[in-house]
Design a protein around this motif. Structure first.
Motif, mmCIF file in Angstrom:
data_model
loop_
_atom_site.group_PDB
_atom_site.id
_atom_site.type_symbol
_atom_site.label_atom_id
_atom_site.label_comp_id
_atom_site.label_asym_id
_atom_site.label_seq_id
_atom_site.Cartn_x
_atom_site.Cartn_y
_atom_site.Cartn_z
ATOM 1 N N ILE A 187 -4.853 -3.791 0.581
ATOM 2 C CA ILE A 187 -4.937 -5.248 0.453
ATOM 3 C C ILE A 187 -3.543 -5.862 0.367
ATOM 4 O O ILE A 187 -3.270 -6.919 0.940
ATOM 5 C CB ILE A 187 -5.760 -5.625 -0.793
ATOM 6 C CG1 ILE A 187 -7.167 -5.020 -0.720
ATOM 7 C CG2 ILE A 187 -5.841 -7.136 -0.959
ATOM 8 C CD1 ILE A 187 -7.940 -5.121 -2.032
ATOM 9 N N ALA A 188 -2.663 -5.187 -0.368
ATOM 10 C CA ALA A 188 -1.298 -5.699 -0.554
ATOM 11 C C ALA A 188 -0.400 -4.549 -0.977
ATOM 12 O O ALA A 188 -0.862 -3.523 -1.485
ATOM 13 C CB ALA A 188 -1.274 -6.799 -1.619
ATOM 14 N N GLY A 189 0.908 -4.726 -0.748
ATOM 15 C CA GLY A 189 1.890 -3.762 -1.227
ATOM 16 C C GLY A 189 2.313 -2.760 -0.184
ATOM 17 O O GLY A 189 1.939 -2.820 0.991
ATOM 18 N N GLN A 190 3.095 -1.792 -0.649
ATOM 19 C CA GLN A 190 3.549 -0.700 0.210
ATOM 20 C C GLN A 190 3.889 0.495 -0.662
ATOM 21 O O GLN A 190 4.093 0.374 -1.863
ATOM 22 C CB GLN A 190 4.771 -1.110 1.028
ATOM 23 C CG GLN A 190 5.972 -1.536 0.217
ATOM 24 C CD GLN A 190 7.099 -2.065 1.098
ATOM 25 O OE1 GLN A 190 6.878 -2.570 2.185
ATOM 26 N NE2 GLN A 190 8.327 -1.930 0.606
ATOM 27 N N GLY A 191 3.938 1.668 -0.026
ATOM 28 C CA GLY A 191 4.227 2.877 -0.770
ATOM 29 C C GLY A 191 3.980 4.107 0.073
ATOM 30 O O GLY A 191 4.056 4.064 1.306
ATOM 31 N N SER A 192 3.637 5.213 -0.583
ATOM 32 C CA SER A 192 3.449 6.487 0.115
ATOM 33 C C SER A 192 2.206 7.189 -0.405
ATOM 34 O O SER A 192 1.718 6.908 -1.509
ATOM 35 C CB SER A 192 4.672 7.387 -0.069
ATOM 36 O OG SER A 192 4.880 7.678 -1.443
#
Length: 313
Positions: free
Chosen positions: A104-109
């Motif tokens: 839905i939102a954000g970023q990462g791994s």
């Protein structure tokens, strides 16, 4: 006396018959009408459940209403919201064959076994269930998350092999494919403007996993998606929408193909809601802007069983 019809008296046979029951057909063939098993309820889950606070998984649990072991959103599926704050890691360990995440939102791994990749807003991720999943956020993130643990719990089984590997559907590519479908001159003649996420391991069902179906769709401005029904449960998530978008749901349609005595679900960005299997439902956009939604269903399994039975009014 014929040995096949002679009464059996030994204690092992008595114990073996202890759990046996017999029912006259009309009293057992439709357990919902008989009140033995509950209908899947209508339920909405607002974005306020996950828009602030600590990192956590928020199960959308209807197990009490369903009369099943929990947590569960439907008899065979559990939907959840996930909030993952920047710098945090969550471990997902369901006893499941199939998992789908929408960012839905954000970023990462993400890491699962030997597989790892990065994700961002708008990505879809399909995962098998035999190995734990590590989610790490580099920016505050939120997810819509569905898996089939309730189905395996009911069957009393655990997965013994992976039918597919962790699969990423990048936001840019998914959005481009959806826009391509929307811009097709024939789109206005189709029942909906959407794409289905598939996996090369499931050529018969053309679904995101062998159990789950994930659709990414647009409800165009000023449009109506006419009443339709299917035997899979739909766990719907509204990505974004203007005011004036809603769904009507009901068990019957009239002679004009309209839903009788419908329940209305007004859309809002970040809302999840349940559409029970077998119920007629229609989507409306009375605004001058597009709306975007994701229905996730157990339609991979239903399609394989030849029982999905999609119908349009």
């Amino acid at each position: 006396m014929n040995s096949l019809t002679a009464p059996l008296q030994n204690i092992d046979v008595i114990n073996a018959e202890r759990d046996a029951e017999y029912f006259e057909y009309s009293k057992a063939a439709n357990p919902i009408s008989a009140g033995l098993i509950s209908r899947i309820p209508y339920q909405n889950f607002p974005s306020s459940l996950y828009d602030s606070g600590p990192s956590r998984v928020v199960p959308l649990d209807l197990s009490e209403a369903l009369g099943c072991e929990g947590p569960a959103t439907g008899p065979g599926l559990l939907a959840s919201f996930i909030r993952l704050n920047a710098g945090d890691t969550l471990c997902l360990t369901p006893t499941a064959t199939s998992q789908v995440l929408y960012v839905i939102a954000g970023q990462g791994s993400l890491g699962q076994g030997s597989c790892s990749f990065e994700w961002e807003k708008g990505c879809f991720i399909a995962l098998p269930g035999m190995e734990s999943v590590q989610l790490t956020a580099s920016a505050d993130a939120r997810f819509y998350y569905v898996h089939d643990e309730p189905l395996l719990r009911y069957l009393g089984v655990a997965p013994t092999r992976q039918s597919f590997s962790a699969t990423l559907y990048p936001a840019q590519k998914a959005n481009a494919k959806l826009r391509e479908a929307a811009d097709d001159p024939r789109a206005q003649d189709r029942s909906r403007v959407s794409i289905l996420l598939g996996n090369r391991h499931f050529p018969q069902t053309r679904t995101v996993t062998h159990v789950l179906w994930a659709m990414y769709g647009i409800l165009p401005a000023g449009s109506v998606q006419k009443p339709h029904r299917h035997q899979s449960i739909a766990l719907d998530f509204i990505i974004d929408c203007p005011a004036g978008c809603y769904t009507l749901v009901g068990s019957e349609i009239d002679e004009n193909g309209q839903i009788r005595n419908p329940t209305r679900v007004d859309w809002a960005p970040g809302l999840a809601f349940v559409t029970p299997p077998g119920y007629w439902h229609a989507h409306f956009n009375e605004s001058d802007s597009e709306a975007f939604l994701i229905p996730i269903q157990d339609a991979g399994l239903q399609t394989y069983l030849r029982a999905l039975d999609i119908r349009f009014s």
